[in-house]
Design a protein around this motif. Structure first.
Motif, PDB file in Angstrom:
ATOM      1  N   ARG A  17       0.841  -1.197   0.000  1.00  0.00           N
ATOM      2  CA  ARG A  17       0.000   0.000   0.000  1.00  0.00           C
ATOM      3  C   ARG A  17       0.881   1.253   0.000  1.00  0.00           C
ATOM      4  N   ARG A  18       1.915   1.253   0.823  1.00  0.00           N
ATOM      5  CA  ARG A  18       2.814   2.413   0.885  1.00  0.00           C
ATOM      6  C   ARG A  18       3.588   2.589  -0.422  1.00  0.00           C
ATOM      7  N   VAL A  19       4.152   1.494  -0.913  1.00  0.00           N
ATOM      8  CA  VAL A  19       4.917   1.573  -2.173  1.00  0.00           C
ATOM      9  C   VAL A  19       3.998   1.986  -3.318  1.00  0.00           C
ATOM     10  N   GLY A  20       2.797   1.431  -3.367  1.00  0.00           N
ATOM     11  CA  GLY A  20       1.853   1.771  -4.428  1.00  0.00           C
ATOM     12  C   GLY A  20       1.401   3.214  -4.374  1.00  0.00           C
ATOM     13  N   MET A  58       8.028   4.994 -16.742  1.00  0.00           N
ATOM     14  CA  MET A  58       6.816   4.207 -16.956  1.00  0.00           C
ATOM     15  C   MET A  58       6.982   2.784 -16.447  1.00  0.00           C
ATOM     16  N   VAL A  59       8.142   2.192 -16.635  1.00  0.00           N
ATOM     17  CA  VAL A  59       8.396   0.844 -16.112  1.00  0.00           C
ATOM     18  C   VAL A  59       8.306   0.853 -14.590  1.00  0.00           C
ATOM     19  N   GLY A  60       8.929   1.829 -13.947  1.00  0.00           N
ATOM     20  CA  GLY A  60       8.856   1.924 -12.495  1.00  0.00           C
ATOM     21  C   GLY A  60       7.430   2.126 -12.012  1.00  0.00           C
ATOM     22  N   TYR A  61       6.709   2.999 -12.677  1.00  0.00           N
ATOM     23  CA  TYR A  61       5.306   3.277 -12.330  1.00  0.00           C
ATOM     24  C   TYR A  61       4.456   2.012 -12.434  1.00  0.00           C
ATOM     25  N   LEU A  64       6.016  -1.073  -9.948  1.00  0.00           N
ATOM     26  CA  LEU A  64       5.859  -0.830  -8.514  1.00  0.00           C
ATOM     27  C   LEU A  64       4.401  -0.587  -8.127  1.00  0.00           C
ATOM     28  N   GLY A  65       3.573  -0.183  -9.081  1.00  0.00           N
ATOM     29  CA  GLY A  65       2.145  -0.003  -8.803  1.00  0.00           C
ATOM     30  C   GLY A  65       1.333  -1.268  -8.977  1.00  0.00           C
ATOM     31  N   MET A 169       5.274  -8.005  -6.138  1.00  0.00           N
ATOM     32  CA  MET A 169       4.078  -8.590  -6.750  1.00  0.00           C
ATOM     33  C   MET A 169       3.938 -10.055  -6.353  1.00  0.00           C
ATOM     34  N   LEU A 170       5.049 -10.760  -6.270  1.00  0.00           N
ATOM     35  CA  LEU A 170       5.024 -12.152  -5.830  1.00  0.00           C
ATOM     36  C   LEU A 170       4.532 -12.244  -4.389  1.00  0.00           C
ATOM     37  N   LEU A 171       5.043 -11.368  -3.529  1.00  0.00           N
ATOM     38  CA  LEU A 171       4.576 -11.351  -2.141  1.00  0.00           C
ATOM     39  C   LEU A 171       3.084 -11.036  -2.059  1.00  0.00           C
TER      40      LEU A 171
END
Length: 189
Positions: A17-20, A58-61, A64-65, A169-171
């Motif tokens: 939630r924080r990272v997103g 864009m890749v990071g967005y 990580l989202g 994403m795996l977590l």
């Protein structure tokens, strides 16, 4: 066991939630890069770095989202059938499909680790041990991979972001798996 599952769910959901929520603001960074690209092409000399930097942002967005999107349930589903199902049937279907997603993310994570090791100058067959050695200081970095563009940035930073995103994403998928197990047991999630 249920307590451990709930603890895992709460911990992973809080981190994602924080990272997103932070990654959401990456769209403004992307807009800034593209705005500068438009201004520089119109009024000044075009810059070499804007297109590639926009791709990196864009890749990071996106990466990580992604875990936050899964957590919110805002990913694409086939609601034609899924929307009318009972909660138990949805949980069974999600339990099955998240297993396929976990396998796919493991493959992506392995590829990202291998690609990152390659970008740091490692050409052998043990990328995980190499990256662990780089982190602990027991391995030396070789000739680093650079982009073929005129700007020629190093590629390892964006590849590290991809590793982090795939890992989160795996977590989050394991968290969703645990949520489905809890729903099938009749426990509140």
């Amino acid at each position: 066991m249920l307590g451990l599952m709930r603890g895992y769910i709460n911990g992973v959901d809080a981190v994602n939630r924080r990272v997103g929520r932070i990654a959401m603001y990456g769209i403004f960074a992307l807009m800034g890069v593209l705005l500068w690209s438009s201004i520089s092409k119109t009024f000044f000399v075009p810059t070499l770095w804007t297109l590639e930097m926009a791709q990196f942002v864009m890749v990071g967005y996106y990466v990580l989202g992604g875990p936050y999107s899964i957590q919110l349930g805002s990913n694409v589903r086939m609601d034609l059938l899924y929307g009318d199902w009972s909660i138990e049937r949805k949980a069974w279907f999600d339990l099955l499909t998240v297993c396929f997603l976990i396998f796919y993310l493991c493959v992506l994570l392995y590829g990202a680790v291998s690609s990152t090791a390659y970008s740091l100058g490692y050409w052998k067959s043990e990328p995980f041990s190499f990256l662990f050695g780089v982190i602990t200081g027991s391995e030396e970095i070789g000739t680093m991979e650079r982009s073929n563009s005129a700007w020629r940035p190093y590629l390892w930073p964006i590849k590290v972001v991809m590793i982090l995103g795939f890992f989160l994403m795996l977590l989050q998928c394991v968290s969703e798996l645990f949520k489905d197990v809890l729903r099938l047991k009749g426990e509140p999630v």
